[in-house]
Design an enzyme around this catalytic site. Structure first.
Site: not given
Length: 739
Positions: A279-282
């Site tokens: 995933s991207d950051y969170n």
């Protein structure tokens, strides 16, 4: 190194040692047997731990790591710290599974190359590949074996700050640069050649954010998705990209980080992708903000079912997204443990292919470590910077400047600033290596030339107190090099702009300097297209130098004084005003296409419909002419290749590089098609007066498109070929495709 291997061996379970020491099986069979054995011996919490990525190091993370609860770290770039954490993973956990360390190695690790948008202006995939190879060696030597690059988002709205990180507006050019990046980062063999795993991002259509606002919604048709935004990702997968990053954005009602259609149906089922998705950051935790998940457990459920294998920083930012929520979902049977097993298999597969189970530590004695001298790295950085520069205007051949001119005034807030030359998303730059524009000019002029510097103003702000000094310097000089543009923080993530004008009072500075009557060359420093209509109208010479990294000053000076004949071409359209955005060359014709003689056609009543500078545009100090365009056969059957050949002549007086571009137009189709599409390019080095015959192959795939039922087809009919130096100028000829 032998001691490290010995320590590693003592903590590995027996079944792992057997697999590592012996298999005489084919690579794929050995790999799968290894993964089967490892996964079968893992507990559910240990499996979930492999799907967790932690941001930085701290006591909480180390405790979780010792319990087998972390499979990856990001944002750690100290080799000793990386080896220390790797030692905990390998020697102090039950299974001894190594970590994979990721960082944003976007355009260099220590050696800083031009930003990706600038490298796209070089139209030189092979040179980009060399730069990525250097970055990979430097990163691997320091413990980073995974880069969150390349970013291959197609971007047609320059207000979006992350346009700086990608390769522009065109899927064909973007695909070629994506392939080169992946091959450069990963090498031929990630285990033996010091490759680092590439992570193609942001999957998918992140660059189509409404209004150019970062993180915003994307709403496009499936046809646009497949024909514009997906092709560079597909090219990266075909080049062997090890990992993929799911994007922040909502895509047609389903966020990209829980989108089964893109993550599983297309990526894995259609394309056969074997790597893992992070995933991207969170972005998994943010499914709650998208309001498709009511809590963290539901967010974890939606993401893992869609095909996101690793949760980037969900543990440290939003609080336990994959861990422990996946365990609480498996125990009551809301999801099958087989889904977890498959995600773990994908993560471990890439660790295996990186050779981390054999060589978990970063040790200088490894044979594949970086041995290229720094001077050779800087030569690559210089050449890529040179080829990335685009000459936008050169009225009355003001450029190149004479190196023995009596005096030059170098003016502007970006003329003597090392840090700003680096651009967005630097990794571990060596600031002393950066050459400013002022330093480059001083190093290039003759000993008798006086170089006067005046800052003039800041990049932002309203302070004009430095104008008078700058004006005096300009009046006393024979020529002015005026360096203006954006700061590096004005492009990149979370750096969308509503205005694309020069920030602060820089435009006023340009006008004051122009009013002195001294010949002016404007050098732009920028991470996106800017609206520079007044500069283009009034200033005789304009050079787009982007953010060029370490060799910015030397590359700019080489172009300004004619040591290098500029060859860069724009990878993105420059608008006249933000009111034209989105603007791109491959638009579709309407029922009332633009006609300057007809009021009721598609246009503006207060501005031209044409761009300031079109896609593919860039001038040279010489002139190139295309002629004698031939198509063979002029009538081809479906499924046949078509050969296009053209003569390219350097009709000027100096040698130069021309980027010859081939565009196709389908005259009539069952669905509307773009007015033209880039389908090939060649970079040709020609001496004065030299003519060379260039050939292109049009494959059946280049003529295909998605029909009304979203099937990939090729239809018979008439097509036009255009070959030239940019998307608006060239010579054309037709051919026919028959059944």
């Amino acid at each position: 190194m032998k001691q490290v291997r010995k320590r590693f061996a003592t903590v590995l379970p027996f079944f792992l040692m057997i697999l590592l020491q012996a298999p005489a099986l084919p690579q794929s069979s050995a790999e799968e047997k290894f993964l089967d054995s490892l996964i079968s011996g893992m507990t559910l919490p240990e499996k979930i731990g492999q799907l967790v990525q932690w941001n930085g190091s701290n006591p909480d993370g180390e405790k979780l790591l010792r319990d087998g609860g972390i499979g990856s770290f990001l944002n750690i770039r100290n080799r000793e710290e990386i080896n220390r954490l790797q030692k905990i993973a390998v020697e102090e956990t039950r299974l001894g599974i190594p970590l994979i360390i990721g960082n944003d190695v976007i355009h260099g690790y220590q050696t800083t190359f031009p930003i990706p948008l600038a490298t796209a202006a070089s139209w030189n995939p092979e040179l980009l590949k060399k730069a990525c190879r250097i970055a990979a060696y430097e990163a691997a030597e320091n413990g980073t074996r995974w880069t969150f690059a390349p970013m291959v988002d197609i971007a047609r709205d320059p207000r979006w700050g992350r346009i700086a990180e990608g390769f522009g507006e065109d899927p064909f050019l973007g695909g070629r640069m994506a392939e080169a990046s992946v091959e450069g980062f990963q090498g031929g063999n990630m285990t033996s050649e010091g490759g680092i795993a590439a992570c193609t991002k942001h999957y998918v259509a992140y660059g189509a954010a409404i209004a150019g606002k970062d993180y915003n919604t994307v709403d496009i048709s499936e046809r646009t998705l497949r024909e514009v935004y997906l092709p560079p990702f597909h090219a990266a997968v075909n080049a062997g990209a090890a990992t993929m990053m799911s994007a922040f954005n909502d895509l047609n009602g389903v966020p990209a980080s829980c989108n089964y259609f893109t993550l599983t149906q297309i990526l894995r089922n259609e394309w056969g992708f074997e790597g893992f998705v992070v995933s991207d950051y969170n972005s998994i935790g943010e499914l709650i903000h998208h309001r498709v998940a009511g809590d963290k457990a539901q967010a974890a459920l939606e993401a893992i079912r869609a095909g996101v294998d690793m949760d980037m920083v969900g543990d440290t930012l939003a609080g336990n997204i994959y861990s422990p929520n996946l365990e609480t979902l498996v125990r009551p049977g809301r999801i099958s443990e087989e889904i977890i097993n498959e995600a773990v298999r994908r993560v471990l597969r890439i660790k295996y292919r990186l050779g981390l189970f054999r060589h978990p530590y970063s040790i200088a004695e490894y044979a594949w470590n970086d041995t290229l001298p720094d001077a050779e790295k800087q030569k690559v950085a210089l050449q890529l910077a040179r080829e990335s520069i685009v000459l936008l205007k050169n009225e009355n051949s003001l450029l190149p400047l004479r190196r023995d001119v009596k005096s030059i005034a170098v003016i502007g807030p970006l003329a003597d600033n090392r840090d700003e030359m680096l651009g967005t998303w630097t990794c571990e730059p060596i600031i002393a290596n950066v050459v400013t524009i002022l330093e480059g000019i001083r190093g290039r002029v003759s000993p008798g030339t006086k170089v006067e510097y005046a800052k003039g103003c800041g990049i932002t702000g309203e302070d004009t107190s430095g104008f008078d000094q700058a004006v005096r310097a300009a009046r006393e000089a024979d020529a002015v090099v005026l360096v203006v543009g954006e700061s590096k923080s004005m492009s990149g993530e979370a750096a969308s702009r509503a205005s694309l004008d020069l920030p602060g009072v820089q435009q006023q500075l340009v006008e004051r300097i122009h009013a002195t009557g001294t010949p002016v060359v404007v050098v732009l420093i920028n991470g996106r297209p800017l609206t520079i209509g007044r500069i283009a109208e009034n200033i005789p010479a304009v050079v787009d130098a982007w953010f060029l990294g370490d060799q910015a000053g030397n590359a700019a000076a080489d172009v300004l004084f004619g040591d290098y004949n500029p060859s860069g071409k724009l990878p993105v359209t420059f608008p006249r005003s933000v009111g034209q955005i989105p603007i791109y060359y491959s638009y579709k014709s309407t029922g009332r296409p633009f006609d300057p003689h007809n009021k009721f056609t598609t246009k503006y009543i207060d501005a031209p419909v044409t761009p300031l500078y079109p896609f593919g545009y860039g001038l040279s100090y010489t002139r190139f002419v295309c002629s004698n365009l031939k198509i063979n056969p002029p009538q081809a059957r479906l499924g046949e290749n078509i050969m296009v050949s053209v003569d390219v002549t350097n009709s000027g007086k100096i040698a130069g590089l021309e980027i010859v571009q081939l565009y196709l137009c389908d005259r009539v189709a069952s669905v509307t098609r773009p007015v033209k599409e880039l389908k090939g390019f060649r970079k040709v080095d020609l001496k004065p007066g030299e003519t060379r015959r260039i050939e292109f192959t049009i494959s059946p795939e280049m003529l295909s498109f998605y029909d009304i039922n979203m099937r990939k087809i090729t239809e018979p009919g008439l097509f036009d070929v255009m070959v030239g130096g940019n998307s608006e100028e060239g010579i054309s000829a037709p051919f026919e495709l028959v059944e």
